[in-house]
Design an enzyme around this catalytic site. Structure first.
Site, mmCIF file in Angstrom:
data_model
loop_
_atom_site.group_PDB
_atom_site.id
_atom_site.type_symbol
_atom_site.label_atom_id
_atom_site.label_comp_id
_atom_site.label_asym_id
_atom_site.label_seq_id
_atom_site.Cartn_x
_atom_site.Cartn_y
_atom_site.Cartn_z
ATOM 1 N N ARG A 100 27.820 16.928 0.359
ATOM 2 C CA ARG A 100 27.299 15.937 0.873
ATOM 3 C C ARG A 100 25.903 16.320 1.592
ATOM 4 O O ARG A 100 25.069 15.433 1.418
ATOM 5 C CB ARG A 100 28.407 15.429 2.046
ATOM 6 C CG ARG A 100 28.133 14.012 2.518
ATOM 7 C CD ARG A 100 28.942 13.555 3.469
ATOM 8 N NE ARG A 100 29.315 14.041 4.686
ATOM 9 C CZ ARG A 100 30.199 14.036 5.400
ATOM 10 N NH1 ARG A 100 31.147 13.059 5.285
ATOM 11 N NH2 ARG A 100 30.220 14.542 6.608
ATOM 12 N N LYS A 110 23.909 11.271 5.197
ATOM 13 C CA LYS A 110 24.211 11.673 6.791
ATOM 14 C C LYS A 110 22.856 11.921 7.346
ATOM 15 O O LYS A 110 22.436 12.989 7.683
ATOM 16 C CB LYS A 110 25.229 13.001 7.019
ATOM 17 C CG LYS A 110 25.818 12.748 8.276
ATOM 18 C CD LYS A 110 26.959 13.697 8.182
ATOM 19 C CE LYS A 110 27.668 13.878 9.780
ATOM 20 N NZ LYS A 110 28.000 12.765 10.419
#
Ligand code: PLP
Ligand code: COI
Length: 340
Positions: free
Chosen positions: A81, A184
């Site tokens: 991620r 993120k």
């Protein structure tokens, strides 16, 4: 062990530990990992992280088992991620394996900060990557810093495993469709500060965001994904503007393992009135049940549970996930890295 810490009453917050692990990207390549005991970062005043938001982070946890061994949950997923975040905002991605190596080193060197099994606390691991190279035109930096620091933490929502209320605030969005919500990046959290603070001031634990395009579908909460339980079904939103939560992905698998049906699809707000249970989920939040959702601008209340007592399915999911993380249940999907 650190005798002076009352591990079981830790809250979720920053605490200094022994050291952190760092790596610098410059002249077109990542250097060697370094260990630092400084909590500070020095950078150019025109660094892109300060002006243009080139900053991304991760959140993961390490747990001490009954056997005294330390376990880290699904760090390969966090590594992937972070790569996706780097690609999303044009930061230099890390070479294969460097994320895992830095995390292992940071945990190992701060081993004495991993809370004991009985406390129910854990070691929160915060990898962060940001542009430190100077730019005044809007361009990606040519220099980046990657740091992994750790700290012992307790529950993110201060009451621990209890249901809390959430609210919908229709005049705020945390991320746009096709914007940065799926990565993120720090800016998503900056956008959530005003609504999040308003919600807290009104006694809600979090804002439940609707999709920014139509305001018809549930997206996620400020620091966590959302799921609902309808009979034997686990339902969770599918949206282009939410963070792909590793906890949610794990809970979907656990739900399947428990014989439940799993649906990941757009969830209209009205579906809240059909749910038997609902919760937020994430590394920090773990499973945080919701007892009601107030849509404040529409003057509507969706009462999910009668009070703060979590429902049976959320309780089972929470207990199963925690048991895998602490090594009390067999890790049949290979999610846990054990330090030997
Ligand atoms: N959604 C947001 C906005 C988050 O900040 C987080 C926390 O990391 C999550 C979801 C949950 O993701 P994960 O389960 O990977 O921690
Ligand atoms: C996490 O769960 O790791 C998060 O990043 C949530 C929040 C502390 C930002």
């Amino acid at each position: 062990m650190n005798e002076q810490i009352d591990w079981s009453s830790l809250s979720f917050g920053y605490r200094k530990t022994d050291c952190n692990v760092r790596c610098t990207f410059e002249n077109g390549k990542w250097g060697e990992l370094r260990v630092s005991d400084s909590e500070e970062v020095t950078m150019h005043m025109a660094a892109t992280c300060l002006h243009y938001g080139q900053a991304g982070f991760e959140g993961m946890k390490a747990f001490r088992g009954k056997d005294g061994k330390i376990r880290v949950f699904r760090m390969d997923e966090n590594a992937k991620r972070l790569q996706s975040t780097c690609n999303g905002i044009m930061m230099a991605p890390l070479p294969d394996g460097l994320f895992e190596e830095a995390v292992k080193k940071a945990v190992k060197l701060n081993e004495r900060w991993v809370p004991p099994y009985e406390s129910g606390a854990s070691l929160y691991i915060r990898p962060v990557l940001f542009g430190t190279g100077a730019q005044v035109g809007v361009h990606p930096a040519d220099k980046y810093e990657f740091i992994v620091f750790v700290m012992p933490v307790g529950p993110y929502f201060k009451d621990g495993f209890k249901a809390t209320p959430c609210c919908i605030l229709r005049h705020y969005d945390r991320a746009a469709p096709y914007g940065t919500g799926r990565w993120k990046v720090g800016g998503n959290y900056a956008a959530s500060l005003v609504p999040g603070t308003k919600a807290h001031e009104m006694g809600y634990s979090a804002v439940l965001y609707l999709d920014a395009r139509s305001k018809k579908f549930i997206d996620e909460a400020g620091p966590a994904n959302f799921f609902g339980i309808e009979g034997n079904k686990y339902v969770t939103p599918d949206s282009e503007s939410i963070l792909p939560s590793i906890t949610n992905k794990s809970l979907m698998q656990i739900a399947r393992d428990l014989g439940m049906e799993v649906e990941q699809r757009p969830m209209p707000e009205e579906e809240l009135s059909k749910l038997d249970e609902a919760a937020m989920c994430g590394t920090a939040a773990v499973v945080a049940p919701i007892y009601k959702v107030d849509d404040l601008d529409e003057n509507k209340t969706y009462q999910i549970l009668p009070d703060t007592k979590p429902g049976p399915v959320c309780t089972k999911l929470y207990e199963t996930l925690r048991a895998i993380q602490y090594g009390d249940l067999e890790d049949k999907h290979g999610w846990v890295y054990v330090f030997e």
